[in-house]
Design a protein around this motif. Structure first.
Motif, PDB file in Angstrom:
ATOM      1  N   ALA A 259       0.827  -1.209   0.000  1.00 26.73           N
ATOM      2  CA  ALA A 259       0.000   0.000   0.000  1.00 26.73           C
ATOM      3  C   ALA A 259       0.862   1.261   0.000  1.00 26.73           C
ATOM      4  O   ALA A 259       0.551   2.253  -0.670  1.00 26.73           O
ATOM      5  CB  ALA A 259      -0.933   0.001   1.204  1.00 26.73           C
ATOM      6  N   VAL A 260       1.973   1.243   0.733  1.00 27.69           N
ATOM      7  CA  VAL A 260       2.888   2.381   0.787  1.00 27.69           C
ATOM      8  C   VAL A 260       3.459   2.668  -0.601  1.00 27.69           C
ATOM      9  O   VAL A 260       3.476   3.813  -1.068  1.00 27.69           O
ATOM     10  CB  VAL A 260       4.028   2.120   1.798  1.00 27.69           C
ATOM     11  N   ILE A 261       3.918   1.632  -1.283  1.00 25.72           N
ATOM     12  CA  ILE A 261       4.521   1.807  -2.609  1.00 25.72           C
ATOM     13  C   ILE A 261       3.474   2.187  -3.641  1.00 25.72           C
ATOM     14  O   ILE A 261       3.723   3.015  -4.523  1.00 25.72           O
ATOM     15  CB  ILE A 261       5.272   0.539  -3.035  1.00 25.72           C
ATOM     16  N   ASP A 262       2.296   1.630  -3.517  1.00 25.78           N
ATOM     17  CA  ASP A 262       1.229   1.997  -4.457  1.00 25.78           C
ATOM     18  C   ASP A 262       0.867   3.468  -4.297  1.00 25.78           C
ATOM     19  O   ASP A 262       0.637   4.173  -5.283  1.00 25.78           O
ATOM     20  CB  ASP A 262      -0.006   1.123  -4.203  1.00 25.78           C
ATOM     21  N   SER A 263       0.838   3.940  -3.065  1.00 28.40           N
ATOM     22  CA  SER A 263       0.554   5.354  -2.819  1.00 28.40           C
ATOM     23  C   SER A 263       1.684   6.242  -3.327  1.00 28.40           C
ATOM     24  O   SER A 263       1.445   7.333  -3.856  1.00 28.40           O
ATOM     25  CB  SER A 263       0.356   5.588  -1.312  1.00 28.40           C
ATOM     26  N   SER A 264       2.924   5.759  -3.201  1.00 26.65           N
ATOM     27  CA  SER A 264       4.087   6.545  -3.615  1.00 26.65           C
ATOM     28  C   SER A 264       4.239   6.596  -5.130  1.00 26.65           C
ATOM     29  O   SER A 264       4.558   7.647  -5.702  1.00 26.65           O
ATOM     30  CB  SER A 264       5.365   5.954  -3.006  1.00 26.65           C
ATOM     31  N   LEU A 265       4.015   5.477  -5.794  1.00 24.66           N
ATOM     32  CA  LEU A 265       4.311   5.365  -7.223  1.00 24.66           C
ATOM     33  C   LEU A 265       3.083   5.202  -8.107  1.00 24.66           C
ATOM     34  O   LEU A 265       3.218   4.898  -9.293  1.00 24.66           O
ATOM     35  CB  LEU A 265       5.256   4.178  -7.469  1.00 24.66           C
ATOM     36  N   GLY A 266       1.900   5.414  -7.537  1.00 29.17           N
ATOM     37  CA  GLY A 266       0.688   5.269  -8.339  1.00 29.17           C
ATOM     38  C   GLY A 266       0.720   6.036  -9.648  1.00 29.17           C
ATOM     39  O   GLY A 266       0.455   5.470 -10.723  1.00 29.17           O
ATOM     40  N   PRO A 267       1.088   7.330  -9.626  1.00 27.99           N
ATOM     41  CA  PRO A 267       1.146   8.093 -10.887  1.00 27.99           C
ATOM     42  C   PRO A 267       2.159   7.543 -11.873  1.00 27.99           C
ATOM     43  O   PRO A 267       1.947   7.598 -13.086  1.00 27.99           O
ATOM     44  CB  PRO A 267       1.543   9.494 -10.415  1.00 27.99           C
ATOM     45  N   VAL A 268       3.279   7.001 -11.380  1.00 28.52           N
ATOM     46  CA  VAL A 268       4.297   6.428 -12.259  1.00 28.52           C
ATOM     47  C   VAL A 268       3.727   5.240 -13.027  1.00 28.52           C
ATOM     48  O   VAL A 268       3.977   5.073 -14.229  1.00 28.52           O
ATOM     49  CB  VAL A 268       5.529   5.985 -11.441  1.00 28.52           C
ATOM     50  N   ARG A 269       2.958   4.428 -12.345  1.00 28.11           N
ATOM     51  CA  ARG A 269       2.421   3.220 -12.974  1.00 28.11           C
ATOM     52  C   ARG A 269       1.348   3.513 -14.008  1.00 28.11           C
ATOM     53  O   ARG A 269       1.012   2.655 -14.812  1.00 28.11           O
ATOM     54  CB  ARG A 269       1.871   2.291 -11.888  1.00 28.11           C
ATOM     55  N   LYS A 270       0.813   4.724 -13.984  1.00 27.12           N
ATOM     56  CA  LYS A 270      -0.224   5.096 -14.936  1.00 27.12           C
ATOM     57  C   LYS A 270       0.327   5.866 -16.134  1.00 27.12           C
ATOM     58  O   LYS A 270      -0.423   6.230 -17.037  1.00 27.12           O
ATOM     59  CB  LYS A 270      -1.301   5.935 -14.242  1.00 27.12           C
ATOM     60  N   LEU A 271       1.624   6.124 -16.144  1.00 28.73           N
ATOM     61  CA  LEU A 271       2.208   6.903 -17.239  1.00 28.73           C
ATOM     62  C   LEU A 271       2.068   6.171 -18.569  1.00 28.73           C
ATOM     63  O   LEU A 271       2.244   4.962 -18.650  1.00 28.73           O
ATOM     64  CB  LEU A 271       3.687   7.165 -16.965  1.00 28.73           C
ATOM     65  N   ALA A 272       1.750   6.923 -19.599  1.00 29.26           N
ATOM     66  CA  ALA A 272       1.661   6.366 -20.953  1.00 29.26           C
ATOM     67  C   ALA A 272       2.122   7.445 -21.921  1.00 29.26           C
ATOM     68  O   ALA A 272       1.949   8.635 -21.665  1.00 29.26           O
ATOM     69  CB  ALA A 272       0.245   5.922 -21.276  1.00 29.26           C
ATOM     70  N   SER A 273       2.736   7.026 -23.006  1.00 28.27           N
ATOM     71  CA  SER A 273       3.236   7.970 -23.989  1.00 28.27           C
ATOM     72  C   SER A 273       2.780   7.551 -25.379  1.00 28.27           C
ATOM     73  O   SER A 273       2.743   6.362 -25.700  1.00 28.27           O
ATOM     74  CB  SER A 273       4.765   8.020 -23.943  1.00 28.27           C
ATOM     75  N   ALA A 274       2.457   8.553 -26.193  1.00 31.82           N
ATOM     76  CA  ALA A 274       2.092   8.302 -27.586  1.00 31.82           C
ATOM     77  C   ALA A 274       3.267   8.581 -28.514  1.00 31.82           C
ATOM     78  O   ALA A 274       3.125   8.508 -29.739  1.00 31.82           O
ATOM     79  CB  ALA A 274       0.903   9.177 -27.979  1.00 31.82           C
ATOM     80  N   ASN A 275       4.426   8.891 -27.948  1.00 30.22           N
ATOM     81  CA  ASN A 275       5.602   9.198 -28.759  1.00 30.22           C
ATOM     82  C   ASN A 275       5.973   7.972 -29.593  1.00 30.22           C
ATOM     83  O   ASN A 275       6.151   6.881 -29.044  1.00 30.22           O
ATOM     84  CB  ASN A 275       6.772   9.595 -27.846  1.00 30.22           C
ATOM     85  N   PRO A 276       6.128   8.115 -30.902  1.00 27.43           N
ATOM     86  CA  PRO A 276       6.435   6.962 -31.758  1.00 27.43           C
ATOM     87  C   PRO A 276       7.907   6.561 -31.723  1.00 27.43           C
ATOM     88  O   PRO A 276       8.278   5.528 -32.292  1.00 27.43           O
ATOM     89  CB  PRO A 276       6.044   7.448 -33.154  1.00 27.43           C
ATOM     90  N   ASN A 277       8.753   7.363 -31.063  1.00 24.46           N
ATOM     91  CA  ASN A 277      10.182   7.070 -31.001  1.00 24.46           C
ATOM     92  C   ASN A 277      10.502   6.377 -29.679  1.00 24.46           C
ATOM     93  O   ASN A 277      10.273   6.925 -28.605  1.00 24.46           O
ATOM     94  CB  ASN A 277      10.984   8.375 -31.127  1.00 24.46           C
ATOM     95  N   GLY A 278      11.032   5.158 -29.766  1.00 27.65           N
ATOM     96  CA  GLY A 278      11.275   4.376 -28.563  1.00 27.65           C
ATOM     97  C   GLY A 278      12.288   4.994 -27.630  1.00 27.65           C
ATOM     98  O   GLY A 278      12.101   5.003 -26.409  1.00 27.65           O
ATOM     99  N   ARG A 279      13.385   5.530 -28.172  1.00 26.55           N
ATOM    100  CA  ARG A 279      14.393   6.149 -27.319  1.00 26.55           C
ATOM    101  C   ARG A 279      13.805   7.354 -26.593  1.00 26.55           C
ATOM    102  O   ARG A 279      14.036   7.561 -25.401  1.00 26.55           O
ATOM    103  CB  ARG A 279      15.613   6.569 -28.138  1.00 26.55           C
ATOM    104  N   ASP A 280      13.026   8.154 -27.329  1.00 27.79           N
ATOM    105  CA  ASP A 280      12.406   9.321 -26.704  1.00 27.79           C
ATOM    106  C   ASP A 280      11.445   8.907 -25.595  1.00 27.79           C
ATOM    107  O   ASP A 280      11.339   9.574 -24.560  1.00 27.79           O
ATOM    108  CB  ASP A 280      11.660  10.155 -27.752  1.00 27.79           C
ATOM    109  N   ARG A 281      10.735   7.805 -25.812  1.00 30.49           N
ATOM    110  CA  ARG A 281       9.815   7.308 -24.785  1.00 30.49           C
ATOM    111  C   ARG A 281      10.567   6.925 -23.516  1.00 30.49           C
ATOM    112  O   ARG A 281      10.118   7.209 -22.400  1.00 30.49           O
ATOM    113  CB  ARG A 281       9.055   6.088 -25.307  1.00 30.49           C
ATOM    114  N   VAL A 282      11.688   6.250 -23.696  1.00 32.33           N
ATOM    115  CA  VAL A 282      12.489   5.855 -22.537  1.00 32.33           C
ATOM    116  C   VAL A 282      12.998   7.103 -21.818  1.00 32.33           C
ATOM    117  O   VAL A 282      12.972   7.183 -20.585  1.00 32.33           O
ATOM    118  CB  VAL A 282      13.656   4.949 -22.967  1.00 32.33           C
TER     119      VAL A 282
END
Length: 235
Positions: free
Chosen positions: A71-94
């Motif tokens: 629960a602590v980690i989910d509260s801390s990193l919840g926004p990180v786990r929801k990140l998504a990118s539409a960038n078509p360049n893989g390096r840029d996404r990383v």
């Protein structure tokens, strides 16, 4: 989709409203504060005592340290786990992923270290047959990184892509902080720069491997007679 060895730990569902929701949040905030202040993982009983909540009540919400840390980690990193990118360049996404999430790793470094600590502790107890609670299983980075490198997948074989995926999972997370800060004494910003540099180097290596053509195999000589016949025929 990458397959993991274990099912990931899921946080307990918080009550939606009222006194129960407030109690759940109080216990969770208290656990996060204890970790932030002292660096150690509190037991459920310790979090209950500091929150002035009965042990029986606390264990109804968090039946184990694993549940509490999840629960602590989910509260801390919840926004990180929801990140998504539409960038078509893989390096840029990383790059986007590292630049957006490493500041949050820094903010919740103590909590992430505590989770890693619990995982290592339970690994030893489990091997010794002494683990008495359900183990805390990490691994959300696998899906997060899979999304980040998705545009690179068509450029390389499955084997190279998997190796890149595995390698990036080593440099993405709390582990670079543990090594680069504790051993090398680097600051937070330099940890971020070094982790991103490693990610770039791994992507470059994967792309080089993908460009190399497999070497042509020479037919093996079955025996001396075959070799003699081939020689006589000019082959």
């Amino acid at each position: 989709m990458a397959r993991l060895k274990h099912k990931l730990s899921e946080p307990p569902l918080p009550p939606e409203r009222g006194v129960k929701a407030a109690t759940f949040r109080l216990l969770l905030d208290t656990a996060m504060t204890i970790i932030q202040e002292s660096g150690h993982i509190p037991s459920v009983a310790e979090a209950a005592a500091r929150s002035k909540v009965s042990r029986a009540t606390a264990y109804r919400y968090f039946p184990s340290r694993s549940a509490l840390v999840t629960a602590v980690i989910d509260s801390s990193l919840g926004p990180v786990r929801k990140l998504a990118s539409a960038n078509p360049n893989g390096r840029d996404r990383v790059h986007e992923l590292f630049l957006q999430t490493f500041p949050r790793f820094k903010e919740f470094e103590a909590q992430l270290r505590a989770a890693a600590q619990l995982s290592l502790e339970q690994w030893g107890l489990e091997r010794a047959g002494l683990l008495e609670e359900e183990p805390y299983r990490r691994g959300h980075r696998v899906r997060i990184l899979e999304h980040a490198i998705e545009p690179l997948a068509p450029l390389m074989s499955p084997a190279v892509r998997n190796r890149l995926h595995h390698a990036l999972s080593v440099v993405y997370g709390i582990e670079p902080y543990v090594i680069l800060k504790d051993i090398w004494g680097l600051g937070d910003r330099e940890v971020e720069r070094t982790a991103l540099w490693m990610a770039d180097a791994l992507i470059d290596a994967a792309l080089r491997d993908a460009e190399q053509k497999p070497a042509r195999r020479r037919p093996a000589k079955a025996n001396g007679v075959r070799a003699t016949v081939l020689a006589a025929k000019g082959g």
